[in-house]
Design a protein around this motif. Structure first.
Motif, PDB file in Angstrom:
ATOM      1  N   VAL A  75      28.203  39.289  35.170  1.00  0.00           N
ATOM      2  CA  VAL A  75      29.637  39.215  34.878  1.00  0.00           C
ATOM      3  C   VAL A  75      30.318  38.204  35.809  1.00  0.00           C
ATOM      4  CG1 VAL A  75      31.816  40.496  34.915  1.00  0.00           C
ATOM      5  CG2 VAL A  75      29.771  41.527  33.904  1.00  0.00           C
ATOM      6  N   ARG A  76      29.949  38.216  37.068  1.00  0.00           N
ATOM      7  CA  ARG A  76      30.509  37.236  38.004  1.00  0.00           C
ATOM      8  C   ARG A  76      30.186  35.816  37.561  1.00  0.00           C
ATOM      9  NH1 ARG A  76      32.932  38.912  42.377  1.00  0.00           N
ATOM     10  NH2 ARG A  76      32.600  41.030  43.189  1.00  0.00           N
ATOM     11  N   SER A  77      28.978  35.625  37.053  1.00  0.00           N
ATOM     12  CA  SER A  77      28.583  34.303  36.574  1.00  0.00           C
ATOM     13  C   SER A  77      29.467  33.852  35.412  1.00  0.00           C
ATOM     14  CB  SER A  77      27.116  34.335  36.129  1.00  0.00           C
ATOM     15  OG  SER A  77      26.735  33.106  35.557  1.00  0.00           O
ATOM     16  N   LEU A  78      29.737  34.751  34.458  1.00  0.00           N
ATOM     17  CA  LEU A  78      30.588  34.411  33.312  1.00  0.00           C
ATOM     18  C   LEU A  78      32.013  34.082  33.729  1.00  0.00           C
ATOM     19  CD1 LEU A  78      29.415  37.097  30.704  1.00  0.00           C
ATOM     20  CD2 LEU A  78      28.894  34.650  30.701  1.00  0.00           C
ATOM     21  N   MET A  79      32.448  34.643  34.851  1.00  0.00           N
ATOM     22  CA  MET A  79      33.833  34.426  35.291  1.00  0.00           C
ATOM     23  C   MET A  79      34.005  33.172  36.152  1.00  0.00           C
ATOM     24  SD  MET A  79      34.859  38.385  36.078  1.00  0.00           S
ATOM     25  CE  MET A  79      36.462  37.949  36.717  1.00  0.00           C
ATOM     26  N   THR A  80      32.927  32.423  36.337  1.00  0.00           N
ATOM     27  CA  THR A  80      33.034  31.205  37.162  1.00  0.00           C
ATOM     28  C   THR A  80      32.840  29.933  36.339  1.00  0.00           C
ATOM     29  OG1 THR A  80      30.675  31.373  37.731  1.00  0.00           O
ATOM     30  CG2 THR A  80      32.254  32.388  39.245  1.00  0.00           C
ATOM     31  N   LEU A  81      32.939  30.039  35.015  1.00  0.00           N
ATOM     32  CA  LEU A  81      32.780  28.862  34.170  1.00  0.00           C
ATOM     33  C   LEU A  81      33.974  27.923  34.320  1.00  0.00           C
ATOM     34  CD1 LEU A  81      31.416  30.539  30.896  1.00  0.00           C
ATOM     35  CD2 LEU A  81      30.130  29.577  32.803  1.00  0.00           C
ATOM     36  N   PHE A  82      33.727  26.630  34.114  1.00  0.00           N
ATOM     37  CA  PHE A  82      34.778  25.621  34.261  1.00  0.00           C
ATOM     38  C   PHE A  82      35.501  25.437  32.923  1.00  0.00           C
ATOM     39  CE2 PHE A  82      31.751  23.504  37.504  1.00  0.00           C
ATOM     40  CZ  PHE A  82      32.125  24.434  38.464  1.00  0.00           C
ATOM     41  N   TYR A  83      36.641  26.092  32.792  1.00  0.00           N
ATOM     42  CA  TYR A  83      37.459  25.954  31.586  1.00  0.00           C
ATOM     43  C   TYR A  83      38.813  26.600  31.867  1.00  0.00           C
ATOM     44  CZ  TYR A  83      38.439  25.451  26.604  1.00  0.00           C
ATOM     45  OH  TYR A  83      38.972  25.077  25.394  1.00  0.00           O
ATOM     46  N   PRO A  84      39.909  25.980  31.380  1.00  0.00           N
ATOM     47  CA  PRO A  84      41.237  26.486  31.764  1.00  0.00           C
ATOM     48  C   PRO A  84      41.699  27.749  31.047  1.00  0.00           C
ATOM     49  CG  PRO A  84      41.438  24.567  30.329  1.00  0.00           C
ATOM     50  CD  PRO A  84      39.983  24.709  30.643  1.00  0.00           C
ATOM     51  N   ARG A  85      41.258  27.960  29.780  1.00  0.00           N
ATOM     52  CA  ARG A  85      41.787  29.084  29.002  1.00  0.00           C
ATOM     53  C   ARG A  85      40.643  29.884  28.375  1.00  0.00           C
ATOM     54  NH1 ARG A  85      45.170  27.769  24.448  1.00  0.00           N
ATOM     55  NH2 ARG A  85      46.016  29.878  24.665  1.00  0.00           N
ATOM     56  N   TYR A  86      40.217  30.923  29.075  1.00  0.00           N
ATOM     57  CA  TYR A  86      39.199  31.791  28.492  1.00  0.00           C
ATOM     58  C   TYR A  86      39.285  33.178  29.116  1.00  0.00           C
ATOM     59  CZ  TYR A  86      35.958  31.638  32.527  1.00  0.00           C
ATOM     60  OH  TYR A  86      35.370  31.778  33.755  1.00  0.00           O
ATOM     61  N   GLU A  87      38.715  34.132  28.426  1.00  0.00           N
ATOM     62  CA  GLU A  87      38.621  35.503  28.915  1.00  0.00           C
ATOM     63  C   GLU A  87      37.190  35.990  28.736  1.00  0.00           C
ATOM     64  OE1 GLU A  87      40.877  38.289  26.636  1.00  0.00           O
ATOM     65  OE2 GLU A  87      40.150  37.562  24.697  1.00  0.00           O
ATOM     66  N   VAL A  88      36.826  36.998  29.499  1.00  0.00           N
ATOM     67  CA  VAL A  88      35.485  37.591  29.407  1.00  0.00           C
ATOM     68  C   VAL A  88      35.639  39.028  28.928  1.00  0.00           C
ATOM     69  CG1 VAL A  88      33.400  38.242  30.657  1.00  0.00           C
ATOM     70  CG2 VAL A  88      34.598  36.118  31.253  1.00  0.00           C
ATOM     71  N   VAL A  89      35.059  39.330  27.768  1.00  0.00           N
ATOM     72  CA  VAL A  89      35.122  40.665  27.188  1.00  0.00           C
ATOM     73  C   VAL A  89      33.716  41.261  27.219  1.00  0.00           C
ATOM     74  CG1 VAL A  89      35.714  42.067  25.170  1.00  0.00           C
ATOM     75  CG2 VAL A  89      37.017  39.975  25.680  1.00  0.00           C
ATOM     76  N   PHE A 107      34.704  45.706  40.264  1.00  0.00           N
ATOM     77  CA  PHE A 107      35.856  44.882  39.882  1.00  0.00           C
ATOM     78  C   PHE A 107      37.179  45.651  39.929  1.00  0.00           C
ATOM     79  CE2 PHE A 107      32.130  42.981  37.804  1.00  0.00           C
ATOM     80  CZ  PHE A 107      32.216  41.689  38.310  1.00  0.00           C
ATOM     81  N   ASP A 108      37.173  46.817  40.540  1.00  0.00           N
ATOM     82  CA  ASP A 108      38.392  47.602  40.730  1.00  0.00           C
ATOM     83  C   ASP A 108      39.117  47.803  39.403  1.00  0.00           C
ATOM     84  OD1 ASP A 108      40.316  49.036  42.061  1.00  0.00           O
ATOM     85  OD2 ASP A 108      41.435  47.264  42.738  1.00  0.00           O
ATOM     86  N   TYR A 129      39.379  48.686  29.886  1.00  0.00           N
ATOM     87  CA  TYR A 129      39.602  48.597  31.329  1.00  0.00           C
ATOM     88  C   TYR A 129      39.992  47.178  31.729  1.00  0.00           C
ATOM     89  CZ  TYR A 129      37.155  53.103  31.649  1.00  0.00           C
ATOM     90  OH  TYR A 129      36.778  54.416  31.508  1.00  0.00           O
ATOM     91  N   LYS A 130      40.942  47.100  32.672  1.00  0.00           N
ATOM     92  CA  LYS A 130      41.332  45.825  33.280  1.00  0.00           C
ATOM     93  C   LYS A 130      41.298  45.996  34.796  1.00  0.00           C
ATOM     94  CE  LYS A 130      43.075  42.725  31.243  1.00  0.00           C
ATOM     95  NZ  LYS A 130      42.547  41.470  30.659  1.00  0.00           N
ATOM     96  N   LYS A 137      41.638  38.664  36.549  1.00  0.00           N
ATOM     97  CA  LYS A 137      42.531  38.864  35.413  1.00  0.00           C
ATOM     98  C   LYS A 137      41.901  38.446  34.082  1.00  0.00           C
ATOM     99  CE  LYS A 137      44.831  34.363  35.945  1.00  0.00           C
ATOM    100  NZ  LYS A 137      46.115  33.668  36.135  1.00  0.00           N
ATOM    101  N   ARG A 138      40.878  37.609  34.124  1.00  0.00           N
ATOM    102  CA  ARG A 138      40.213  37.181  32.891  1.00  0.00           C
ATOM    103  C   ARG A 138      39.352  38.289  32.285  1.00  0.00           C
ATOM    104  NH1 ARG A 138      40.196  31.519  32.507  1.00  0.00           N
ATOM    105  NH2 ARG A 138      40.401  30.375  34.476  1.00  0.00           N
ATOM    106  N   LEU A 139      39.025  39.298  33.077  1.00  0.00           N
ATOM    107  CA  LEU A 139      38.015  40.276  32.678  1.00  0.00           C
ATOM    108  C   LEU A 139      38.605  41.460  31.921  1.00  0.00           C
ATOM    109  CD1 LEU A 139      35.041  41.220  32.849  1.00  0.00           C
ATOM    110  CD2 LEU A 139      35.629  42.298  35.040  1.00  0.00           C
ATOM    111  N   THR A 140      37.968  41.808  30.804  1.00  0.00           N
ATOM    112  CA  THR A 140      38.286  43.008  30.029  1.00  0.00           C
ATOM    113  C   THR A 140      36.988  43.747  29.746  1.00  0.00           C
ATOM    114  OG1 THR A 140      40.181  41.947  28.949  1.00  0.00           O
ATOM    115  CG2 THR A 140      39.273  43.917  27.887  1.00  0.00           C
TER     116      THR A 140
END
Length: 481
Positions: A75-89, A107-108, A129-130, A137-140
């Motif tokens: 999950v941490r890997s998915l949240m470090t991608l280079f792109y301005p507008r994305y979310e991880v579900v 991730f609290d 969960y958020k 903030k990108r993570l759901t």
């Protein structure tokens, strides 16, 4: 009797000749597609797209079932991608282990109110969960009742996703940092509406992975994983890139695929009953576009953007390929109306017939050919000089295509840093017809028989090793520099 044998020989000969012509055409078209892609890359302004506030939004949907060993790093890997507008579900598909508990703790996460609009069918979503941490903030996280298949979990992610493009991947996959940029560029460069984009996948087995991020690609050490690496390179660079030239991509891998969310929903989402849900979804999206008389494109790019852990045991490999074979048979049966149907344009006249004739029937023709050879040997009706010459030609042609794919991949992209890895992979091509290919043919035939007699498929769970492959000492110094 002689006339009957001659007729059979003619059928096999004609089929092999057609297959040879198709491979030569794909070889040529793939070379053109790859050169065109490389020329476009030189003129692209990747940094501009990475910083753009109006870049198309992308929702990464990754199902997770009993992924406790690797879930946090992935999950941490998915949240470090280079792109301005994305979310991880992340969709927790009723895991029986502590996958969800680890995510909540790491991730609290807190449960939030979220109105889910079930646009595509899936099992009940229990909670959303958020994170309370703004850096996440990108993570759901979606917690749902187990649906028995990846398709059902992806559909749940689609129902929650907020952006117009869906990136479907597996939570254990390792993605390149610029994956989203590379895929969305294919959408922006196209002349027609792009409904799906895929890219090359490789094996992460034995590669150097740290905290869910690829440090250096390496040749898989397990022989079965090495065979798959070779197969994937050949399939993507020659097969998919060849069809890309004609806008006739037959499939976008479930390991990494970017989809137009609107068309995905219009087609009804993923079929949870299909054993080849990724190919079936693309098939249905193409049929939907043709039914509505809309022009579209399915694109592929040759860059490797995804590394996935392949089965390294014979049991897991055969189980995977049996499922793929059954999935293909289901697709041919369910969507047979598209077969040579002009209404479905290139899909009906090229893509679907190719899948049926050269993908579905290939293992059947091979088995029948072997039995026919045995019959000729027993009846002393075989022309040995011609038979041996033909077998040598087929063998060398296979080795040539595979070796060329490997050398082309390394010449253009240089994913392997060590020359001995390239040599070993090329040498693997010489033994593939004797060791690996029979496994694939056997699995396909067994899958067809199981599907034909309606045997229920048991969804197996592939155990993730989740171990960090350490870098050799000489490479550690290079990385530190």
């Amino acid at each position: 009797m002689k006339h009957f044998i001659f007729s059979i020989e003619f059928v096999f000969g004609f089929y092999c000749l057609l297959l040879l012509i198709v491979y030569v055409m794909l070889f040529r078209m793939s070379s053109i597609s790859i050169r065109k892609n490389l020329r476009k890359r030189k003129s692209r302004r990747v940094q501009t797209l990475m910083e753009s506030e109006i870049a198309p939004g992308i929702s990464i949907v990754a199902p997770a079932y009993n992924e406790s060993v690797t879930i946090v790093n992935n999950v941490r890997s998915l949240m470090t991608l280079f792109y301005p507008r994305y979310e991880v579900v992340i969709v927790n598909d009723g895991s029986k282990d502590d996958t969800l508990a680890k995510l909540i703790r790491e991730f609290d996460l807190v449960q939030v109110d979220f109105l889910v609009d079930y646009l595509v069918p899936c099992k009940e979503i229990k909670a959303i969960y958020k994170s309370r941490d703004i850096s996440h903030k990108r993570l759901t996280i979606v917690d749902k009742i187990n649906g028995g298949s990846k398709a059902d979990a992806v559909n749940a992610g689609i129902n929650v996703a907020s952006f117009p493009y869906i990136l479907n991947t597996d939570v254990d996959c390792v993605l390149a940092n610029d994956t989203l940029v590379q895929l969305i560029e294919a959408v922006l460069d196209a002349k027609e509406r792009v409904i799906a984009v895929g890219a090359t996948l490789r094996m992460s087995n034995s590669s150097y992975v740290d905290s869910g991020m690829l440090v250096e690609a390496a040749l898989p050490k397990p022989i079965l994983a090495r065979f798959q690496e070779m197969e994937y390179i050949r399939s993507y660079l020659l097969g998919k890139m060849g069809w890309n030239y004609l806008n006739c991509i037959p499939n976008v891998s479930g390991g990494l695929g970017l989809f137009d969310k609107e068309i995905l929903i219009a087609a009804g989402g993923y079929d949870s009953q299909s054993l080849g849900e990724d190919m079936e979804m693309v098939t249905r999206m193409c049929i939907t576009m043709c039914d509505n008389n809309q022009k579209y494109e399915v694109k592929y790019i040759p860059q490797t953007l995804c590394w996935t852990e392949g089965p390294d045991s014979l049991k897991m490999l055969t189980r995977q390929r049996i499922r793929w074979a059954r999935g293909l048979m289901q697709i041919i049966r369910t969507h047979r109306k598209a077969f040579f149907n002009p209404k479905y344009k290139k899909f009906g006249l090229i893509v679907f017939p190719y899948n049926a004739i050269f993908e579905f029937f290939a293992p059947i023709m091979e088995i029948l050919g072997i039995f026919f050879y045995i019959y000729l040997i027993l009846t002393h009706g075989i022309n040995w000089p011609m038979a041996i010459l033909l077998l040598i030609f087929v063998y060398m042609f296979s080795v040539f295509l595979t070796s060329f794919s490997i050398l082309l991949d390394n010449y253009v992209y240089k994913y392997y840093k060590r020359r001995k890895d390239i040599i070993r992979l090329c040498l693997t091509a010489f033994i593939e017809p004797f060791l690996y290919h029979p496994i694939i043919v056997y699995s396909s035939i067994k899958g067809y028989i199981q599907e034909l007699f309606g045997k229920k498929h048991a969804w197996g769970e592939m155990k993730r090793k989740g171990t960090l492959t350490p870098l050799p000492s000489d490479n550690i110094k290079k990385v530190e520099k």
